[in-house]
Design a protein around this motif. Structure first.
Motif, mmCIF file in Angstrom:
data_model
loop_
_atom_site.group_PDB
_atom_site.id
_atom_site.type_symbol
_atom_site.label_atom_id
_atom_site.label_comp_id
_atom_site.label_asym_id
_atom_site.label_seq_id
_atom_site.Cartn_x
_atom_site.Cartn_y
_atom_site.Cartn_z
ATOM 1 N N LEU A 257 83.928 -45.916 0.623
ATOM 2 C CA LEU A 257 82.834 -46.553 -0.102
ATOM 3 C C LEU A 257 82.513 -45.784 -1.389
ATOM 4 N N ALA A 258 82.531 -44.456 -1.329
ATOM 5 C CA ALA A 258 82.283 -43.636 -2.526
ATOM 6 C C ALA A 258 83.385 -43.852 -3.561
ATOM 7 N N GLU A 259 84.620 -43.936 -3.092
ATOM 8 C CA GLU A 259 85.722 -44.173 -4.026
ATOM 9 C C GLU A 259 85.585 -45.539 -4.688
ATOM 10 N N ALA A 260 85.280 -46.557 -3.899
ATOM 11 C CA ALA A 260 85.119 -47.906 -4.463
ATOM 12 C C ALA A 260 83.976 -47.931 -5.468
ATOM 13 N N ARG A 261 82.888 -47.244 -5.155
ATOM 14 C CA ARG A 261 81.734 -47.228 -6.059
ATOM 15 C C ARG A 261 82.082 -46.481 -7.357
ATOM 16 N N ALA A 262 82.842 -45.408 -7.242
ATOM 17 C CA ALA A 262 83.267 -44.675 -8.440
ATOM 18 C C ALA A 262 84.092 -45.585 -9.350
ATOM 19 N N HIS A 263 84.985 -46.376 -8.759
ATOM 20 C CA HIS A 263 85.789 -47.308 -9.557
ATOM 21 C C HIS A 263 84.899 -48.375 -10.199
ATOM 22 N N ASP A 264 83.900 -48.889 -9.426
ATOM 23 C CA ASP A 264 82.961 -49.880 -9.965
ATOM 24 C C ASP A 264 82.254 -49.348 -11.204
ATOM 25 N N ASP B 231 86.488 -41.714 -13.427
ATOM 26 C CA ASP B 231 87.839 -41.177 -13.503
ATOM 27 C C ASP B 231 88.209 -40.506 -12.177
ATOM 28 N N ALA B 232 89.385 -39.898 -12.134
ATOM 29 C CA ALA B 232 89.871 -39.265 -10.902
ATOM 30 C C ALA B 232 88.931 -38.166 -10.421
ATOM 31 N N GLU B 233 88.313 -37.441 -11.356
ATOM 32 C CA GLU B 233 87.388 -36.377 -10.963
ATOM 33 C C GLU B 233 86.155 -36.941 -10.262
ATOM 34 N N LYS B 234 85.626 -38.053 -10.793
ATOM 35 C CA LYS B 234 84.456 -38.679 -10.173
ATOM 36 C C LYS B 234 84.812 -39.213 -8.785
#
Length: 192
Positions: free
Chosen positions: A68-75, A79-82
């Motif tokens: 969920l955190a990864e999907a939200r970061a993409h939304d 970047d890869a660091e986030k």
């Protein structure tokens, strides 16, 4: 003269922050965690409002939250660091207690005091877990402060916010302690 509790004072002055990413199994079982939470819930709570609630994370919850955190970061166009920072504590989590600041309407107790009570609860969990022999670390990270993530991950509604995510586990061997604040630089005595 008040009665001293030298053992408690020695514990508090020697307590150290331990990196959650180095925690391993075992983690507290339910009875052990209940003991920790019972001690921690003796937190200052003006007006007996209980302006917080707790979620215990374990097992597959961590993988769900990392995704969920990864999907939200993409939304958010991260970047890869986030993405890595968002996933980090969930990818490595074993057991954690999420403290949700849940302020209650009150004409007498300001919202800031209710928020501080939730923060005090986070520290109470850290101290109780450490006193019980576990490692504990209070984290948040950008996802915890993102309203969309907090709502989807932890069911935060209205004025609710994540005060802290306290990871608990078996600590690694103690390494060097971090530098501690200089009292002389931070404390001002006022006599008049």
């Amino acid at each position: 003269m008040p009665s001293r509790n030298d053992a408690a004072l020695a514990f508090l002055t020697a307590r150290r922050s331990r990196p959650a990413k180095l925690f391993s199994h075992p983690v507290p079982d339910r009875a052990q965690l209940d003991e920790i939470l019972t001690a921690a819930l003796r937190v200052p709570d003006h007006g007996k409002l209980e302006p917080w609630r707790l979620l215990v994370l374990q097992g597959a919850a961590f993988a769900r939250l990392a995704d969920l955190a990864e999907a939200r970061a993409h939304d958010l166009g991260g970047d890869a660091e986030k993405v890595a920072k968002g996933r980090g504590q969930y990818d490595l989590g074993k057991l954690a207690v999420v403290v949700i600041a849940s302020p209650k309407p009150s004409p007498k107790i300001p919202a800031v005091e209710q928020l501080l009570s939730a923060g005090a609860l986070c520290l109470g969990i850290v101290n109780a877990a450490e006193a019980a022999g576990w490692g504990a670390n209070w984290l948040t990270g950008w996802p915890a402060h993102d309203p969309d993530f907090a709502a989807r991950a932890f069911g935060c509604q209205g004025e609710e916010t994540v005060a802290g995510i306290v990871h608990i586990g078996t600590p690694a061997a103690d390494g060097p302690d971090r530098p501690r604040p200089d009292l002389a630089r931070l404390v001002t005595w006022v006599d008049a």
